[in-house]
Scaffold this motif. Structure first.
Motif, PDB file in Angstrom:
ATOM      1  N   THR A 229       0.837  -1.207   0.000  1.00  0.00           N
ATOM      2  CA  THR A 229       0.000   0.000   0.000  1.00  0.00           C
ATOM      3  C   THR A 229       0.873   1.259   0.000  1.00  0.00           C
ATOM      4  O   THR A 229       2.092   1.195   0.118  1.00  0.00           O
ATOM      5  N   THR A 230       0.213   2.383  -0.119  1.00  0.00           N
ATOM      6  CA  THR A 230       0.935   3.658  -0.124  1.00  0.00           C
ATOM      7  C   THR A 230       1.441   4.031   1.260  1.00  0.00           C
ATOM      8  O   THR A 230       2.383   4.807   1.389  1.00  0.00           O
ATOM      9  N   ASP A 231       0.819   3.486   2.306  1.00  0.00           N
ATOM     10  CA  ASP A 231       1.215   3.798   3.679  1.00  0.00           C
ATOM     11  C   ASP A 231       1.059   2.538   4.532  1.00  0.00           C
ATOM     12  O   ASP A 231      -0.055   2.080   4.782  1.00  0.00           O
ATOM     13  N   ALA A 232       2.207   1.980   4.957  1.00  0.00           N
ATOM     14  CA  ALA A 232       2.163   0.742   5.736  1.00  0.00           C
ATOM     15  C   ALA A 232       1.392   0.898   7.039  1.00  0.00           C
ATOM     16  O   ALA A 232       0.721  -0.033   7.496  1.00  0.00           O
ATOM     17  N   ASP A 233       1.476   2.090   7.656  1.00  0.00           N
ATOM     18  CA  ASP A 233       0.797   2.304   8.933  1.00  0.00           C
ATOM     19  C   ASP A 233      -0.722   2.357   8.785  1.00  0.00           C
ATOM     20  O   ASP A 233      -1.445   2.211   9.769  1.00  0.00           O
ATOM     21  N   LYS A 234      -1.208   2.589   7.560  1.00  0.00           N
ATOM     22  CA  LYS A 234      -2.656   2.667   7.320  1.00  0.00           C
ATOM     23  C   LYS A 234      -3.146   1.495   6.473  1.00  0.00           C
ATOM     24  O   LYS A 234      -4.221   1.563   5.872  1.00  0.00           O
ATOM     25  N   ALA A 235      -2.360   0.425   6.424  1.00  0.00           N
ATOM     26  CA  ALA A 235      -2.703  -0.708   5.558  1.00  0.00           C
ATOM     27  C   ALA A 235      -4.057  -1.309   5.899  1.00  0.00           C
ATOM     28  O   ALA A 235      -4.831  -1.670   5.001  1.00  0.00           O
ATOM     29  N   ASP A 236      -4.369  -1.409   7.199  1.00  0.00           N
ATOM     30  CA  ASP A 236      -5.640  -2.028   7.589  1.00  0.00           C
ATOM     31  C   ASP A 236      -6.830  -1.223   7.078  1.00  0.00           C
ATOM     32  O   ASP A 236      -7.822  -1.789   6.611  1.00  0.00           O
ATOM     33  N   ARG A 237      -6.729   0.117   7.143  1.00  0.00           N
ATOM     34  CA  ARG A 237      -7.833   0.955   6.661  1.00  0.00           C
ATOM     35  C   ARG A 237      -7.925   0.944   5.137  1.00  0.00           C
ATOM     36  O   ARG A 237      -9.018   0.923   4.568  1.00  0.00           O
ATOM     37  N   ILE A 238      -6.782   0.946   4.476  1.00  0.00           N
ATOM     38  CA  ILE A 238      -6.775   0.943   3.014  1.00  0.00           C
ATOM     39  C   ILE A 238      -7.402  -0.333   2.466  1.00  0.00           C
ATOM     40  O   ILE A 238      -8.128  -0.309   1.462  1.00  0.00           O
TER      41      ILE A 238
END
Length: 415
Positions: A229-238
């Protein structure tokens, strides 16, 4: 602001006078202690940052930020799901793969291996592998026949190189009246790669996806889909929009669930190391405090004379604050130079110490990575410098106050 004559007096107090060699020695020790503390903090924090960044980049570079894992290790009818994943906003890469632990053997040697089957295009685009091929060519995996690419450590363990033929052994073989016969298939090594993580280099075997499906008798099924994803820290939301499509088929597991314990341990260790090594600076600051107290006692008569000549209490405060701060500042500058010098030659230093002591300080089987990493964060360096400077300044306040409180009448009464 400090005046010209205050600067002159501070400069003279920094140099040893007659009978003041011990004070100068203590001040020099304080300077060196500050330098060592700053250098140690910069080196430790940079190495810890580098260790985390290298692990993060290499582990997630191979496994993605999350995986869609099929129940029972199989994901049938995966093409629509792959297309949906690639069309999901925030997903930059989605790759179908098969992973299966097997046994690899060559001549009389055998090792546990992790077979990974990937589309040939995805193998070429896997930079951690494509950019670190030590021998052979990844393109040869697409040739007719059974070809694989293996990790460098696995190559060393088996004693097999490019052109040699290894056997992959799967316990899920043919069922006979006498039990299940393991499935053994020979594969020729087309390439040897080194990604820099010992566990992967010791176990990875890469082959095209269709041949992995054939070897494991999976038909057209795959094991999982790796997602970046574009942001590993926001993978769950993405990846939340993919959850309904997986009902009854599989689950999404992000990098925190796969490697969360490891990265959390690194974060805790990083904090503990900062506190422990930071005590070196604290000890150095007490040395500055001690040397200034000794200097004030040695210069009591001079201070009294200056006071009778019109020097104010504030001037005395500024002089001794300047002296202590200059000692701390010089130590900080020296520490910066030592810290960055160590980081530049860190691998040579580790190898040198290992050679002298006879102890392998960087065993990749324990450290995961094959080399000592480092990543300097200038924000952290600024924080370390600021911390050392503030502590050095605080250490000057009491001696400066004692100097400013000197009563010239009491000191010069019997002169």
């Amino acid at each position: 602001m400090i005046s010209r004559y205050e600067r002159m007096i501070a400069r003279r107090y920094l140099l040893p006078g007659r009978g003041e060699g011990f004070i100068f020695l203590v001040a020099s020790i304080s300077l060196v202690a500050v330098a060592l503390g700053v250098a140690a903090l910069i080196a430790v924090m940079s190495v810890m940052n580098g260790f985390r960044a290298e692990l993060f980049d290499r582990i997630l570079g191979l496994n993605g930020h999350a995986v869609v894992q099929g129940y029972g290790g199989r994901l049938p009818d995966w093409q629509p799901l792959l297309a949906q994943a690639r069309a999901t906003p925030g997903v930059v890469q989605a790759e179908p793969i098969i992973e299966q632990p097997l046994i690899g053997s060559y001549k009389s040697r055998a090792e546990g291996v992790l077979l990974r089957g990937m589309l040939m295009g995805d193998i070429r685009n896997l930079k951690l592998v494509a950019d670190n091929v030590k021998a052979g060519r990844l393109e040869d995996l697409a040739l007719e026949g059974n070809f694989v690419a293996i990790g460098a450590r696995l190559s060393e363990s088996l004693g097999a190189g490019v052109g040699d033929t290894i056997s992959l052994i799967s316990p899920d073989g043919q069922v006979t009246p006498f039990g299940t016969t393991p499935r053994i298939v020979p594969y020729q090594i087309a390439a040897v790669f080194e990604v820099g993580i010992f566990d992967y280099d010791k176990a990875f075997v890469l082959m095209p996806l269709d041949r992995a499906q054939t070897f494991l008798r999976m038909g057209n099924d795959i094991g999982m889909i790796t997602l970046t994803t574009t942001d590993a820290d926001k993978a769950d939301r993405i990846l939340q929009p993919l959850v309904p499509a997986l009902t009854g088929r599989g689950v999404i597991i992000d990098w925190r669930q796969m490697n969360g314990v490891l990265f959390e341990a690194l974060s805790v260790e990083r904090t503990v190391m900062f506190v422990v090594v930071g005590f070196i600076i604290l000890v150095a600051v007490f040395n500055i405090l001690t040397s200034l107290i000794m200097l004030v006692r040695a210069k009591t008569r001079d201070i009294a004379i200056l006071r009778t000549m019109g020097a104010s209490r504030a001037a005395m405060m500024r002089i001794f604050v300047t002296v202590g701060t200059l000692i701390g500042s010089a130590g900080i500058l020296l520490g910066l130079a030592l810290g960055f010098l160590f980081l530049h030659y860190r691998q040579n230093i580790v190898m040198g110490v290992s050679k002298i002591t006879g102890v392998d300080l960087w065993d990749p089987r324990i450290r995961y990575l094959t080399e000592l990493p480092a990543k300097t964060d200038m924000v952290e360096v600024t924080a370390i410098v600021t911390l050392a400077l503030v502590l050095s300044f605080l250490a000057t306040i009491y001696p400066a106050w004692k100097a400013a409180s000197t009563d010239p009448v009491q000191v010069l009464r019997y002169e």
